[in-house]
Design an enzyme around this catalytic site. Structure first.
Site, PDB file in Angstrom:
ATOM      1  N   SER A  36       0.863  -1.450  -0.097  1.00 48.60           N
ATOM      2  CA  SER A  36      -0.016  -0.330   0.273  1.00 48.60           C
ATOM      3  C   SER A  36       0.518   1.346   0.003  1.00 48.60           C
ATOM      4  O   SER A  36       2.384   1.136   0.286  1.00 48.60           O
ATOM      5  CB  SER A  36      -0.942   0.005   1.261  1.00 48.60           C
ATOM      6  OG  SER A  36      -0.231   0.168   2.148  1.00 48.60           O
ATOM      7  N   VAL A  55       0.612   1.805  -6.519  1.00 47.87           N
ATOM      8  CA  VAL A  55       0.343   0.895  -7.976  1.00 47.87           C
ATOM      9  C   VAL A  55       0.578   1.672  -8.572  1.00 47.87           C
ATOM     10  O   VAL A  55       0.718   0.794 -10.227  1.00 47.87           O
ATOM     11  CB  VAL A  55      -0.696  -0.274  -8.033  1.00 47.87           C
ATOM     12  CG1 VAL A  55      -0.149  -0.960  -6.487  1.00 47.87           C
ATOM     13  CG2 VAL A  55      -2.231   0.854  -7.590  1.00 47.87           C
ATOM     14  N   ASN A 110      -5.938  -5.533  -5.594  1.00 49.01           N
ATOM     15  CA  ASN A 110      -6.760  -5.055  -5.173  1.00 49.01           C
ATOM     16  C   ASN A 110      -7.373  -3.966  -4.624  1.00 49.01           C
ATOM     17  O   ASN A 110      -7.972  -2.878  -4.806  1.00 49.01           O
ATOM     18  CB  ASN A 110      -6.552  -5.433  -4.183  1.00 49.01           C
ATOM     19  CG  ASN A 110      -7.729  -5.107  -2.683  1.00 49.01           C
ATOM     20  OD1 ASN A 110      -8.930  -5.058  -2.871  1.00 49.01           O
ATOM     21  ND2 ASN A 110      -7.498  -3.978  -1.660  1.00 49.01           N
ATOM     22  N   TYR A 162     -15.353   5.621 -11.930  1.00 48.33           N
ATOM     23  CA  TYR A 162     -14.774   4.552 -10.715  1.00 48.33           C
ATOM     24  C   TYR A 162     -15.556   2.920 -11.977  1.00 48.33           C
ATOM     25  O   TYR A 162     -14.726   2.252 -12.288  1.00 48.33           O
ATOM     26  CB  TYR A 162     -15.909   4.602  -9.983  1.00 48.33           C
ATOM     27  CG  TYR A 162     -15.519   2.916  -8.581  1.00 48.33           C
ATOM     28  CD1 TYR A 162     -14.439   2.828  -7.982  1.00 48.33           C
ATOM     29  CD2 TYR A 162     -16.643   2.349  -8.658  1.00 48.33           C
ATOM     30  CE1 TYR A 162     -14.437   1.743  -7.160  1.00 48.33           C
ATOM     31  CE2 TYR A 162     -16.690   1.396  -7.886  1.00 48.33           C
ATOM     32  CZ  TYR A 162     -15.293   1.202  -6.761  1.00 48.33           C
ATOM     33  OH  TYR A 162     -14.968  -0.025  -6.221  1.00 48.33           O
ATOM     34  N   LYS A 218     -13.792  -0.346 -13.369  1.00 43.19           N
ATOM     35  CA  LYS A 218     -13.751  -1.708 -13.354  1.00 43.19           C
ATOM     36  C   LYS A 218     -14.833  -2.355 -14.319  1.00 43.19           C
ATOM     37  O   LYS A 218     -14.250  -3.512 -14.198  1.00 43.19           O
ATOM     38  CB  LYS A 218     -15.031  -1.605 -12.026  1.00 43.19           C
ATOM     39  CG  LYS A 218     -14.618  -1.033 -10.533  1.00 43.19           C
ATOM     40  CD  LYS A 218     -13.330  -1.357 -10.101  1.00 43.19           C
ATOM     41  CE  LYS A 218     -12.896  -0.989  -8.710  1.00 43.19           C
ATOM     42  NZ  LYS A 218     -12.102  -2.009  -8.215  1.00 43.19           N
ATOM     43  N   ILE A 275     -19.882  -3.976   0.294  1.00 45.19           N
ATOM     44  CA  ILE A 275     -19.035  -4.331   1.111  1.00 45.19           C
ATOM     45  C   ILE A 275     -18.403  -3.417   2.404  1.00 45.19           C
ATOM     46  O   ILE A 275     -18.158  -2.156   1.427  1.00 45.19           O
ATOM     47  CB  ILE A 275     -18.241  -5.105   0.634  1.00 45.19           C
ATOM     48  CG1 ILE A 275     -17.810  -6.157  -0.243  1.00 45.19           C
ATOM     49  CG2 ILE A 275     -16.885  -5.946   1.905  1.00 45.19           C
ATOM     50  CD1 ILE A 275     -18.837  -6.739  -0.723  1.00 45.19           C
TER      51      ILE A 275
HETATM   52  P1  NAP Z   1     -10.277   0.568   1.242  1.00 47.54           P
HETATM   53  O1  NAP Z   1     -10.596   0.298   2.679  1.00 47.54           O
HETATM   54  O2  NAP Z   1     -10.412   1.745   0.839  1.00 47.54           O
HETATM   55  O3  NAP Z   1      -8.617   0.636   1.091  1.00 47.54           O
HETATM   56  C1  NAP Z   1      -8.670   0.480   0.037  1.00 47.54           C
HETATM   57  C2  NAP Z   1      -6.631  -0.151   0.248  1.00 47.54           C
HETATM   58  O4  NAP Z   1      -6.653   0.533  -1.378  1.00 47.54           O
HETATM   59  C3  NAP Z   1      -5.994   0.433   1.089  1.00 47.54           C
HETATM   60  O5  NAP Z   1      -4.651  -0.412   1.137  1.00 47.54           O
HETATM   61  C4  NAP Z   1      -5.324   1.455   0.254  1.00 47.54           C
HETATM   62  O6  NAP Z   1      -3.792   1.955   1.187  1.00 47.54           O
HETATM   63  C5  NAP Z   1      -4.994   1.222  -0.897  1.00 47.54           C
HETATM   64  N1  NAP Z   1      -4.431   1.694  -2.554  1.00 47.54           N
HETATM   65  C6  NAP Z   1      -5.064   2.921  -2.852  1.00 47.54           C
HETATM   66  N2  NAP Z   1      -4.455   3.480  -3.817  1.00 47.54           N
HETATM   67  C7  NAP Z   1      -3.469   3.188  -3.683  1.00 47.54           C
HETATM   68  C8  NAP Z   1      -2.171   3.272  -4.671  1.00 47.54           C
HETATM   69  N3  NAP Z   1      -2.293   3.947  -5.744  1.00 47.54           N
HETATM   70  N4  NAP Z   1      -1.431   2.173  -4.715  1.00 47.54           N
HETATM   71  C9  NAP Z   1      -1.485   1.361  -3.667  1.00 47.54           C
HETATM   72  N5  NAP Z   1      -2.184   0.888  -2.602  1.00 47.54           N
HETATM   73  C10 NAP Z   1      -2.966   2.086  -2.089  1.00 47.54           C
HETATM   74  O7  NAP Z   1     -11.539   0.159  -0.089  1.00 47.54           O
HETATM   75  P2  NAP Z   1     -12.235  -1.611   0.423  1.00 47.54           P
HETATM   76  O8  NAP Z   1     -13.464  -0.944   0.089  1.00 47.54           O
HETATM   77  O9  NAP Z   1     -11.137  -2.093   0.904  1.00 47.54           O
HETATM   78  O10 NAP Z   1     -11.579  -1.944  -1.754  1.00 47.54           O
HETATM   79  C11 NAP Z   1     -10.575  -2.742  -2.241  1.00 47.54           C
HETATM   80  C12 NAP Z   1     -11.526  -2.970  -3.606  1.00 47.54           C
HETATM   81  O11 NAP Z   1     -12.712  -3.852  -3.567  1.00 47.54           O
HETATM   82  C13 NAP Z   1     -10.959  -1.685  -4.660  1.00 47.54           C
HETATM   83  O12 NAP Z   1     -10.861  -2.432  -5.693  1.00 47.54           O
HETATM   84  C14 NAP Z   1     -12.740  -1.614  -4.512  1.00 47.54           C
HETATM   85  O13 NAP Z   1     -12.896  -1.339  -5.954  1.00 47.54           O
HETATM   86  C15 NAP Z   1     -12.994  -2.839  -4.923  1.00 47.54           C
HETATM   87  N6  NAP Z   1     -14.861  -2.493  -4.306  1.00 47.54           N
HETATM   88  C16 NAP Z   1     -14.736  -2.161  -3.260  1.00 47.54           C
HETATM   89  C17 NAP Z   1     -16.657  -2.807  -2.532  1.00 47.54           C
HETATM   90  C18 NAP Z   1     -17.235  -1.831  -1.631  1.00 47.54           C
HETATM   91  O14 NAP Z   1     -18.096  -2.392  -1.381  1.00 47.54           O
HETATM   92  N7  NAP Z   1     -16.063  -1.921  -0.190  1.00 47.54           N
HETATM   93  C19 NAP Z   1     -17.204  -3.057  -3.394  1.00 47.54           C
HETATM   94  C20 NAP Z   1     -16.716  -3.174  -5.123  1.00 47.54           C
HETATM   95  C21 NAP Z   1     -15.372  -3.864  -4.855  1.00 47.54           C
HETATM   96  P3  NAP Z   1      -3.449   3.038   1.168  1.00 47.54           P
HETATM   97  O15 NAP Z   1      -4.746   3.420   1.511  1.00 47.54           O
HETATM   98  O16 NAP Z   1      -2.495   3.334   1.990  1.00 47.54           O
HETATM   99  O17 NAP Z   1      -2.770   3.392  -0.383  1.00 47.54           O
END
Ligand code: NAP
Length: 246
Positions: A36, A63, A89, A154, A158, A187
């Protein structure tokens, strides 16, 4: 499912879904590389995995930046000598209605969510091809399948991950590298925590299983596609959405 001797890179592992995937794989024997931008968070995760008897390393990388990704892969190669699993992710949102969406919000979301997956996949493809083994899982989203007002950037990122998944699946299949996607629905994580109560209730009404998903629901699906047992599945997008879209 066991992942002994497997090395798994999980991007965006500091919290939410990525953290749960990292914990799930580590608990089943994988050496996990937690990536991250904030190394303090991933370092804490590594400490926890090691305290539980697992193997892990933390790498600070954006990333969306090719030099960061290349340095991250070099560090993993030096420490573990191979890469078996990549979970793309890391993801962000910058929501706004189309008319108000700034160019920078478009570019930043596409850079992290789509280009980030491309850069990481390109970097590991060489290693996995040589090994004649690899599992790549991209985290897409239900809104990439359905569309969602206020999330053009977004949803586009995706949706495009689906095309990236299928193209890479065709390209890498002969090297015994599978490429699949998991499309989560709603989620409970930091990403969704800020939504208004009204929006959350509207969403809930669209979910036949009658609840929001948990990070563990997603981690289990990712682990299956990352396992040896899923070796005849490639180019697939697996929905984990409680029936919200089918
Ligand atoms: P989250 O809690 O906001 O976590 C996002 C993670 O990505 C964090 O560890 C963040 O860490 C890292 N990150 C962000 N930008 C980055 C970069 N440029 N380089 C490296 N790391 C980076 O999000 P989440 O809900 O767990 O979502 C995870 C994935 O699932 C995402 O791709 C999201 O689109 C997808 N998703 C989520 C949901 C939902 O309902 N939550 C639904 C569908 C899909 P740092 O900020 O420290 O870099």
């Amino acid at each position: 499912m066991q992942f002994n001797d497997r090395v798994a890179i999980v991007t965006g592992a500091s919290r939410g879904i990525g953290r749960s995937i990292a914990e799930y794989l580590a608990a089943r024997g994988a050496a996990v590389v937690a990536v991250s931008r904030n190394s303090a968070d991933t370092a804490a995760l590594v400490q926890q995995i090691e305290a539980d008897g697992g193997k892990a390393m933390s790498v600070q990388a954006d990333v969306a930046v090719a030099a960061d990704v290349d340095a991250m892969i070099a560090a993993v190669q030096e420490r573990f000598g191979r890469v078996d699993i990549l979970v793309n992710n890391a993801g962000i949102t910058r929501d706004n209605l189309l008319a108000r969406m700034k160019e920078d919000d478009w570019d930043t979301v596409l850079d992290v969510n789509l280009k980030g997956a491309f850069l990481c996949t390109r970097a590991v493809a060489r290693i996995m091809s040589k090994q004649r083994y690899g599992r790549i899982v991209n985290i897409s989203s239900v809104v990439g399948q359905m569309g969602n007002a206020g999330q053009a950037n977004y949803c586009a990122s995706k949706s495009a991950l689906g095309g990236l998944t299928r193209s890479n699946a065709r390209e890498l299949a002969r090297r015994n590298v599978t490429v699949n996607a998991v499309a989560p629905g709603f989620i409970e994580t930091d990403m969704t925590a800020g939504l208004a109560e009204k929006v959350r209730n509207e969403m809930l009404g669209q979910i036949p299983l009658g609840r929001f998903g948990t990070v563990d629901d997603v981690a289990a699906a990712v682990a299956f596609l990352a396992s040896e047992q899923a070796g005849y599945i490639t180019g697939h997008e697996l929905s984990v959405n409680g029936g919200m879209y089918m």
